[in-house]
Design a protein around this motif. Structure first.
Motif, PDB file in Angstrom:
ATOM      1  N   GLU A 193       0.832  -1.209   0.000  1.00  0.00           N
ATOM      2  CA  GLU A 193       0.000   0.000   0.000  1.00  0.00           C
ATOM      3  C   GLU A 193       0.863   1.255   0.000  1.00  0.00           C
ATOM      4  N   PHE A 196       2.585   1.767  -3.483  1.00  0.00           N
ATOM      5  CA  PHE A 196       1.672   2.245  -4.530  1.00  0.00           C
ATOM      6  C   PHE A 196       1.409   3.745  -4.382  1.00  0.00           C
ATOM      7  N   VAL A 197       1.038   4.162  -3.167  1.00  0.00           N
ATOM      8  CA  VAL A 197       0.708   5.580  -2.975  1.00  0.00           C
ATOM      9  C   VAL A 197       1.961   6.436  -3.126  1.00  0.00           C
ATOM     10  N   VAL A 200       2.560   7.010  -6.860  1.00  0.00           N
ATOM     11  CA  VAL A 200       1.638   8.005  -7.405  1.00  0.00           C
ATOM     12  C   VAL A 200       2.029   9.408  -6.928  1.00  0.00           C
ATOM     13  N   ALA A 216      -5.241  -0.106 -10.941  1.00  0.00           N
ATOM     14  CA  ALA A 216      -4.265  -0.676 -10.012  1.00  0.00           C
ATOM     15  C   ALA A 216      -4.660  -2.111  -9.697  1.00  0.00           C
ATOM     16  N   TYR A 229      -8.237   2.256  -1.067  1.00  0.00           N
ATOM     17  CA  TYR A 229      -7.385   2.113  -2.245  1.00  0.00           C
ATOM     18  C   TYR A 229      -7.801   3.091  -3.346  1.00  0.00           C
ATOM     19  N   TYR A 232      -7.227   6.867  -2.295  1.00  0.00           N
ATOM     20  CA  TYR A 232      -5.869   7.415  -2.361  1.00  0.00           C
ATOM     21  C   TYR A 232      -5.268   7.325  -3.764  1.00  0.00           C
ATOM     22  N   LEU A 233      -5.573   6.264  -4.487  1.00  0.00           N
ATOM     23  CA  LEU A 233      -4.979   6.090  -5.820  1.00  0.00           C
ATOM     24  C   LEU A 233      -5.812   6.762  -6.912  1.00  0.00           C
ATOM     25  N   CYS A 237      -9.517  -0.332  -8.634  1.00  0.00           N
ATOM     26  CA  CYS A 237      -8.548  -1.236  -8.022  1.00  0.00           C
ATOM     27  C   CYS A 237      -9.071  -2.665  -8.071  1.00  0.00           C
ATOM     28  N   ILE A 246       0.484  -0.901 -11.468  1.00  0.00           N
ATOM     29  CA  ILE A 246      -0.389   0.246 -11.683  1.00  0.00           C
ATOM     30  C   ILE A 246      -0.200   0.743 -13.110  1.00  0.00           C
TER      31      ILE A 246
END
Length: 391
Positions: A193, A196-197, A200, A216, A229, A232-233, A237, A246
């Motif tokens: 997690e 991923f963030v 980005v 994602a 998810y 924030y993304l 997802c 991603i």
């Protein structure tokens, strides 16, 4: 079927993301099963060596300060790391990936907020990553950003290796998250997690908020906090996938970062090459060979001299290096590079003298090798370093 029809992306019968279009479902299938040809960084095989103290404590500090916001004391957050609160502000302090994982494990057990991993990713900007971050901000294009991020990923205190792949209409950033899968499940998910963030966040550092992923995918079942998810993304997802990655539109690769500066990027690449060489000198059996060669009076010494110093046969030395995915010739060139760049930066010796010190019998061969390493001559590199020192 028409791409505009709505569908719910599900896995094993459970809804795992917000309502999206069928086109994105098909994109997920392509991402998961397309035969992407990856070239994970040659150093990724050593990323399991998590106890080497190589990195400033910026990532640890980010987690600790967020835990403080959640009511967890610094002492509790740092339990088991051997660090104290003063270390977080000590520029000379070096920490390991293992210590970072310990702090993340504390975050998992002590924080009552499942968003903490996402918030850590949001807080870690490229400017926190020293020369590596400055290099990525200076790139001429996102394509260059992706290439250099992968090439120098060992400088980013990585908890898992990463790479990127280009498809017909998309580009995919992919994590080799096998390392995370070997950890306790909640800690492994925390690290994914955060990665991923953070990824980005870094792209938005160079392109602004307009840089949006389109999909994602995660290689584990949807957790209870799955709504975080997409929050924030800001993209659909999908869970229970074959691998974690991603996706962005392919045209993202051609976009120019706000702070693009080709001259700065060239200079920073040279600096990052030196930092990578320094880290490599600390890792595994290859690091032992590197250090042995550095300590010999002749940096151009051959394999036999090093094998003798290590009390083994040439064949054993060659086999053990092959087991780590490298070779004696690769290490020999790294040592010559380190010796040459150090003397070009720190001494007044002539180019011819430095060629000899670095183990080259012919200055012309040294010049050709140096251009191959840095895309500049030794004299150009020396002038560049002098300019950097006075900035």
């Amino acid at each position: 079927m028409e791409a505009s029809r709505e569908a719910i992306v599900t896995c094993n019968g459970a809804c795992v993301c917000h309502r999206t279009t069928l086109a994105l479902v098909l994109a997920a299938i392509r991402l998961l099963f397309a035969p992407l040809h990856l070239a994970i960084c040659p150093m990724s095989y050593r990323m399991t060596l998590t106890d080497e103290r190589l990195y400033p404590p910026y990532k640890i500090a980010a987690v600790v300060r967020l835990l403080l916001d959640d009511g967890v004391s610094t002492e509790e957050a740092l339990h088991g790391t051997g660090l104290d609160d003063q270390a977080l502000d000590d520029a000379s302090c070096l920490t390991s990936i293992e210590q970072y994982q310990q702090v993340c494990s504390s975050a998992v057990s002590l924080s009552q907020d499942p968003s903490i991993s996402f918030r850590v990713g949001e807080r870690l900007h490229l400017s926190d990553y020293g020369m590596y971050g400055l290099l990525l901000m200076s790139c001429e294009s996102v394509r260059d950003y992706f290439k250099l991020a992968v090439k120098y990923q060992l400088l980013a205190a990585p908890t898992m290796a990463f790479d990127w792949a280009e498809g017909d209409g998309d580009v995919v950033w992919i994590w080799a998250d096998e390392t995370a899968r070997e950890l306790p499940q909640d800690l492994g998910i925390f690290l994914v997690e955060q990665q991923f963030v953070q990824h980005v966040t870094h792209l938005r550092d160079v392109l602004g908020a307009s840089c949006q992923p389109t999909l994602a995918c995660f290689a584990y079942p949807a957790p209870a906090h799955r709504d975080l998810y997409s929050q924030y993304l800001q993209c659909p997802c999908v869970f229970d996938c074959h691998r974690s990655g991603i996706q962005y539109p392919k045209e993202t690769l051609a976009r120019r970062p706000y702070l693009a500066n080709p001259l700065a990027a060239t200079m920073l690449q040279s600096t990052c090459d030196g930092l990578i060489a320094h880290i490599e000198a600390s890792l595994g059996f290859a690091g032992k060979v590197h250090r042995t060669l550095r300590h010999l009076s002749d940096p151009g010494a051959g394999m036999k001299a090093v094998a003798t110093a290590l009390k083994m046969t040439d064949r054993t030395l060659r086999r053990r290096l092959a087991d780590e995915g490298t070779s004696f010739s690769t290490i020999a060139y790294q040592v010559k590079y380190c010796v040459a760049t150090q003397h070009l930066k720190d001494s007044q010796a002539s180019i011819e003298q430095i060629a000899a010190i670095a183990g080259f019998s012919d200055p012309a061969n040294f010049r050709r090798a140096f251009i191959r390493w840095t895309s500049m001559t030794p004299a150009q590199f020396r002038r560049q370093q002098h300019r950097l020192a006075t900035m």
